[in-house]
Design a protein around this motif. Structure first.
Motif, PDB file in Angstrom:
ATOM      1  N   LEU A  37       0.840  -1.199   0.000  1.00 31.52           N
ATOM      2  CA  LEU A  37       0.000   0.000   0.000  1.00 31.52           C
ATOM      3  C   LEU A  37       0.879   1.255   0.000  1.00 31.52           C
ATOM      4  CD1 LEU A  37      -2.639  -1.124   2.662  1.00 31.52           C
ATOM      5  CD2 LEU A  37      -3.091  -0.718   0.222  1.00 31.52           C
ATOM      6  N   ALA A  38       2.012   1.198   0.733  1.00 30.15           N
ATOM      7  CA  ALA A  38       2.925   2.337   0.769  1.00 30.15           C
ATOM      8  C   ALA A  38       3.606   2.532  -0.577  1.00 30.15           C
ATOM      9  CB  ALA A  38       3.969   2.139   1.866  1.00 30.15           C
ATOM     10  N   VAL A  39       3.856   1.438  -1.307  1.00 30.36           N
ATOM     11  CA  VAL A  39       4.440   1.559  -2.652  1.00 30.36           C
ATOM     12  C   VAL A  39       3.426   2.185  -3.601  1.00 30.36           C
ATOM     13  CG1 VAL A  39       5.417   0.300  -4.594  1.00 30.36           C
ATOM     14  CG2 VAL A  39       5.956  -0.413  -2.255  1.00 30.36           C
ATOM     15  N   ALA A  40       2.187   1.732  -3.534  1.00 30.91           N
ATOM     16  CA  ALA A  40       1.150   2.277  -4.411  1.00 30.91           C
ATOM     17  C   ALA A  40       0.896   3.757  -4.141  1.00 30.91           C
ATOM     18  CB  ALA A  40      -0.143   1.472  -4.252  1.00 30.91           C
ATOM     19  N   SER A  41       1.088   4.191  -2.882  1.00 31.44           N
ATOM     20  CA  SER A  41       0.851   5.589  -2.537  1.00 31.44           C
ATOM     21  C   SER A  41       2.066   6.473  -2.802  1.00 31.44           C
ATOM     22  CB  SER A  41       0.466   5.696  -1.056  1.00 31.44           C
ATOM     23  OG  SER A  41       1.564   5.332  -0.223  1.00 31.44           O
ATOM     24  N   GLY A  42       3.236   5.853  -3.079  1.00 31.14           N
ATOM     25  CA  GLY A  42       4.449   6.629  -3.341  1.00 31.14           C
ATOM     26  C   GLY A  42       5.306   6.856  -2.117  1.00 31.14           C
ATOM     27  N   ASP A  43       4.887   6.392  -0.946  1.00 31.86           N
ATOM     28  CA  ASP A  43       5.723   6.541   0.250  1.00 31.86           C
ATOM     29  C   ASP A  43       6.959   5.658   0.176  1.00 31.86           C
ATOM     30  OD1 ASP A  43       4.275   8.440   1.953  1.00 31.86           O
ATOM     31  OD2 ASP A  43       2.693   6.923   1.946  1.00 31.86           O
TER      32      ASP A  43
END
Length: 513
Positions: free
Chosen positions: A415-421
């Motif tokens: 989820l953090a990868v998909a959000s760019g974090d």
């Protein structure tokens, strides 16, 4: 009657030396005899025992009470001035003049007109004076001659004093000249020839470094502190005394030497060097900003970034595999895989991983009384602009399934990868406290790479490895990051799903389960 050019006994009288507070320091060698070391820097800036050659000369002049120094430079003049500055750290006042390189010293000074007046000390700062220069200057008061020069077994040692008569700085010429026995207005005071190192070859450069740390050149002041018998460390360096198996070693500032690396013989490691696990260095000189890779063996050599010079044969080897030798100063990476691609692949990975989420929920079921997820604050890749207009990385909250199975626990990080974090590939994400604690320059190199889900540290370094080891791995990745390698790490991360170790819980540790 004693001839004016005869060698006179040393004297404690400083009648005229006391009034002499100016010197001229020549550092204009072109350095073709030391290629490839001089392709990117001046001879005067080549380190000997952890300090540029010119710094050894400046220390000697400062110790002798000299205050004003004219520095004569040619190649890489801007870099020389940047490194030694205006001389305030030695209590000196430095000015500079530029030449075409290796010009006649007398002609150079005559061009300056009135910039120098009265007696002057004259010295070359691009060779090594291993004798006690201040004591020699004191002794040079005795001979009643217009100029007094140091004699190294019939050859000028490029160190002298001019105080009267016609200006003649021929003994400072490069290459070194033989003394003029017939010059009645010039006196010569002998010094030990073996303590004057002109450094006219790569082999001599290698040897002068080893002789310096072995204290065969007593006039040099070595940097660092004595960490153990035979081991001298510079500021901010971390080396296990167990790494020094035998001999002597000087390690410069801000270095990291893996605990299981081996140092034998006489070894000089300059500033900002990383030596990885189980590397072996024997009777060698490692120049600044060099990475020595895991299991690499270096013997009787000079290493500068990814260039290895074998002293015995003179062979120069350019190492293209950055896992063996690499340049930590010159960034070789491009931008890597673009951020939108990471986010797209992260979203795709999240979708493909959905069948594993019910399995993760079942694995977390025994811990449901404490919640399904753990929350961890990490330093991510998104940026904020602070009050001073500087871009700083933003913290984010990452969630992990409350299970001890590694592959299942990490699923929510997609989820953090998909959000760019996070990115799919990058350095290990750190907590804000750990990230803010990175104070050394070499440690902050890791900030040049994004924080990622997988990478060499996450894939190859054990989870329970010391933080220092993980940090070294991240720094190396940050300097050598390329698109091709990122794709390899991404593929390895996908294949990790099939590895039994990814499904095997780590040993239980009190307080974590």
């Amino acid at each position: 009657m004693v001839p004016a050019n005869a060698v006179q006994p040393f004297s404690n009288s400083l009648s005229w030396v006391i009034d002499m507070d100016q010197a001229v320091l020549f550092a204009d060698r072109l350095g073709s005899e030391l290629i490839p070391l001089t392709e990117r820097t001046s001879v005067a800036l080549l380190p000997v025992a952890g300090k540029p050659m010119i710094e050894h000369a400046l220390e000697s002049l400062a110790k002798a009470g000299i205050k004003r120094i004219l520095v004569v430079v040619s190649p890489f003049a801007d870099e020389v001035q940047r490194v030694i500055g205006d001389g305030t750290r030695w209590g000196l006042r430095l000015t500079y003049t530029l030449t075409r390189g290796e010009e006649d010293p007398t002609a150079v000074i005559e061009r300056l007109g009135t910039r120098l007046d009265g007696p002057i000390v004259a010295l070359r700062g691009d060779l090594i004076h291993g004798f006690d220069v201040p004591a020699w200057i004191s002794a040079a008061e005795t001979p009643p001659a217009d100029s007094v020069w140091a004699d190294a077994d019939g050859v000028s040692a490029a160190c002298g004093i001019h105080r009267a008569g016609a200006l003649d700085l021929t003994p400072l010429s490069w290459p070194p000249t033989r003394r003029e026995a017939s010059a009645t207005q010039t006196a010569w005071i002998p010094v030990a020839a073996e303590q004057v190192r002109t450094v006219q070859s790569l082999a001599e450069y290698h040897q002068v470094n080893l002789d310096a740390i072995a204290k065969r050149l007593p006039g040099l002041i070595l940097p660092g502190r004595q960490a153990a018998f035979g081991l001298t460390l510079g500021r901010g360096s971390r080396v296990s005394p167990r790494s020094l198996k035998q001999g002597v070693c000087l390690v410069g500032a801000r270095c990291r030497i893996a605990p299981d690396a081996e140092l034998t013989g006489e070894v000089v490691i300059s500033d900002d060097v990383i030596v990885d696990r189980r590397a072996t260095i024997n009777s060698s000189v490692i120049l600044p900003h060099t990475y020595v890779g895991e299991l690499v063996e270096i013997t009787n050599a000079i290493v500068s970034a990814n260039t290895m010079i074998r002293v015995d044969s003179g062979a120069v080897l350019q190492v293209t595999d950055a896992c063996l030798l690499a340049d930590l100063k010159q960034a070789t990476l491009s931008g890597g895989i673009a951020d939108p691609v990471h986010r797209l692949l992260g979203t795709l990975g999240l979708i493909l991983s959905l069948p594993l989420w019910p399995i993760a929920a079942l694995a977390a079921l025994p811990n449901r009384d404490r919640g399904w997820f753990d929350s961890i604050t990490l330093r991510g890749n998104k940026r904020d602009i602070d009050a001073f207009g500087q871009a700083t990385r933003r913290n984010f909250v990452a969630r992990e399934w409350r299970t001890r199975v590694p592959i299942l626990r990490a699923l929510p990080r997609l989820l953090a990868v998909a959000s760019g974090d996070l990115r799919l590939v990058g350095v290990t994400p750190l907590s804000p406290e750990a990230a803010d604690g990175l104070g050394d320059d070499w440690e902050r190199i890791r900030e040049e790479a994004p924080a990622g889900l997988v990478g060499p540290t996450q894939l190859d370094v054990p989870m329970d490895a010391p933080f220092e080891e993980k940090l070294m791995s991240d720094v190396f990745y940050a300097r050598q990051r390329r698109i091709g390698r990122d794709l390899v790490y991404l593929l390895r991360g996908l294949l990790a799903i099939l590895r039994p170790a990814s499904w095997r819980p780590p040993p239980r540790r009190p307080g974590l389960d």
